[in-house]
Design a protein around this motif. Structure first.
Motif, PDB file in Angstrom:
ATOM      1  N   LYS A  50      -3.158  60.088  19.338  1.00  0.00           N
ATOM      2  CA  LYS A  50      -4.447  60.631  18.938  1.00  0.00           C
ATOM      3  C   LYS A  50      -5.338  59.473  18.534  1.00  0.00           C
ATOM      4  CE  LYS A  50      -2.686  65.095  17.408  1.00  0.00           C
ATOM      5  NZ  LYS A  50      -2.607  66.065  16.318  1.00  0.00           N
ATOM      6  N   GLY A  54      -7.555  56.771  16.954  1.00  0.00           N
ATOM      7  CA  GLY A  54      -7.994  56.551  15.593  1.00  0.00           C
ATOM      8  C   GLY A  54      -7.069  57.083  14.538  1.00  0.00           C
ATOM      9  N   ARG A  55      -5.977  57.703  14.909  1.00  0.00           N
ATOM     10  CA  ARG A  55      -5.059  58.283  13.931  1.00  0.00           C
ATOM     11  C   ARG A  55      -3.662  57.717  14.160  1.00  0.00           C
ATOM     12  NH1 ARG A  55      -4.836  64.725  13.260  1.00  0.00           N
ATOM     13  NH2 ARG A  55      -7.022  64.298  12.824  1.00  0.00           N
ATOM     14  N   GLN A  64     -10.093  54.741   2.727  1.00  0.00           N
ATOM     15  CA  GLN A  64      -9.420  54.301   3.940  1.00  0.00           C
ATOM     16  C   GLN A  64      -8.169  53.495   3.616  1.00  0.00           C
ATOM     17  OE1 GLN A  64     -13.565  53.123   5.888  1.00  0.00           O
ATOM     18  NE2 GLN A  64     -11.853  52.468   7.129  1.00  0.00           N
ATOM     19  N   THR A 118      -8.528  54.790   9.520  1.00  0.00           N
ATOM     20  CA  THR A 118      -9.835  54.248   9.835  1.00  0.00           C
ATOM     21  C   THR A 118     -10.883  55.301   9.463  1.00  0.00           C
ATOM     22  OG1 THR A 118      -9.851  55.163  12.064  1.00  0.00           O
ATOM     23  CG2 THR A 118      -8.869  52.959  11.788  1.00  0.00           C
ATOM     24  N   ALA A 119     -12.140  54.884   9.376  1.00  0.00           N
ATOM     25  CA  ALA A 119     -13.194  55.835   9.044  1.00  0.00           C
ATOM     26  C   ALA A 119     -13.273  56.977  10.062  1.00  0.00           C
ATOM     27  CB  ALA A 119     -14.540  55.121   8.920  1.00  0.00           C
ATOM     28  N   PRO A 120     -13.252  56.686  11.366  1.00  0.00           N
ATOM     29  CA  PRO A 120     -13.294  57.795  12.321  1.00  0.00           C
ATOM     30  C   PRO A 120     -12.101  58.747  12.175  1.00  0.00           C
ATOM     31  CG  PRO A 120     -13.830  55.733  13.413  1.00  0.00           C
ATOM     32  CD  PRO A 120     -13.337  55.379  12.046  1.00  0.00           C
ATOM     33  N   ALA A 121     -10.908  58.194  11.915  1.00  0.00           N
ATOM     34  CA  ALA A 121      -9.722  59.042  11.760  1.00  0.00           C
ATOM     35  C   ALA A 121      -9.828  59.894  10.500  1.00  0.00           C
ATOM     36  CB  ALA A 121      -8.466  58.179  11.706  1.00  0.00           C
ATOM     37  N   TYR A 147     -12.574  60.992   9.113  1.00  0.00           N
ATOM     38  CA  TYR A 147     -13.529  62.080   9.359  1.00  0.00           C
ATOM     39  C   TYR A 147     -12.956  63.129  10.306  1.00  0.00           C
ATOM     40  CZ  TYR A 147     -17.179  59.581   6.838  1.00  0.00           C
ATOM     41  OH  TYR A 147     -17.918  58.967   5.854  1.00  0.00           O
ATOM     42  N   ARG A 148     -12.175  62.682  11.289  1.00  0.00           N
ATOM     43  CA  ARG A 148     -11.567  63.661  12.185  1.00  0.00           C
ATOM     44  C   ARG A 148     -10.562  64.542  11.447  1.00  0.00           C
ATOM     45  NH1 ARG A 148     -12.024  59.734  16.267  1.00  0.00           N
ATOM     46  NH2 ARG A 148     -10.039  58.777  15.721  1.00  0.00           N
ATOM     47  N   SER A 189     -15.404  65.290   6.260  1.00  0.00           N
ATOM     48  CA  SER A 189     -16.404  64.499   5.539  1.00  0.00           C
ATOM     49  C   SER A 189     -15.808  64.094   4.201  1.00  0.00           C
ATOM     50  CB  SER A 189     -17.682  65.320   5.316  1.00  0.00           C
ATOM     51  OG  SER A 189     -17.417  66.393   4.434  1.00  0.00           O
ATOM     52  N   LYS A 190     -16.482  63.196   3.514  1.00  0.00           N
ATOM     53  CA  LYS A 190     -16.013  62.810   2.182  1.00  0.00           C
ATOM     54  C   LYS A 190     -16.090  64.005   1.233  1.00  0.00           C
ATOM     55  CE  LYS A 190     -16.767  59.550  -1.621  1.00  0.00           C
ATOM     56  NZ  LYS A 190     -17.621  58.470  -2.169  1.00  0.00           N
TER      57      LYS A 190
END
Length: 198
Positions: A7, A9-10, A41, A47-50, A52-53, A57-58
């Protein structure tokens, strides 16, 4: 070079429960605004994209962390015992929880106190939890009045807010280094606010 992962970014070993726990501890330690994306993170290993996925969101991550905090560390007022015993146990539990690791203080009380425009959603999350706690305290005092444990003219709303303020103040003092013994003394003083039914 990064290895291919199933997957994007994960990490292959991604564990959402572990990641949420690490996020909870980061929010608990630093508060909402102090828990920067880079800190989250690093703690969660994403990672930031992972991130968020996985969590959206924060704000959504904070909401889930608060729910996890309440499941693991939340407590309420006992039913079926005399009201003075119930409030005393409530205050002692707060003293023990707030002064004991893994975190200090209460995430709901002190996780989002002063906040800017970007933290309004998270502030609403903890405000709703505090309002629920206040409602539960008020309901217990109302029961005490109906049962005759408290005088009929007891200022239920004022007394409820006073106990809620003590709980929130205990959280702040725990963050400032107050010990369980210090907080128990505060709780004992607060317990004396309860009127006797004569």
């Amino acid at each position: 070079m990064e290895q291919p992962i199933s997957k994007p970014g994960r990490p292959r070993s991604f564990d959402p429960d572990h990641a949420l726990h690490e996020a909870l501890m980061t929010f608990w330690r630093y508060g909402y605004e102090g828990a920067s994306l880079s800190r989250l993170q690093a703690a969660m290993g994403l990672t930031a994209p992972a991130l968020y996925r996985a969590f959206g969101s924060k704000d959504e991550l904070f909401k889930q962390a608060v729910a996890q905090y309440q499941r693991q560390h939340g407590f309420g007022i006992q039913e079926g015992v005399p009201i003075r015993d119930a409030i005393g146990a409530y205050l002692r539990t707060a003293a023990q929880e707030f002064a004991t690791e893994p975190g200090l203080g209460c995430l709901v009380s002190t996780g989002v106190l002063a906040s800017g425009p970007d933290a309004q959603v998270s502030a609403a999350v903890v405000r709703a939890e505090r309002e629920k706690a206040l409602k539960d305290i008020r309901a217990r005092f109302q029961t005490g009045v109906r049962s005759g444990e408290l005088p009929g003219l007891t200022d239920v709303d004022g007394l409820s807010r006073a106990i809620a303020a003590v709980i929130q103040g205990m959280s702040v003092q725990a963050r400032d280094g107050a010990t369980e013994r210090d907080l128990n003394r505060l709780g004992d003083a607060a317990l004396r606010m309860l009127p006797d039914c004569r």
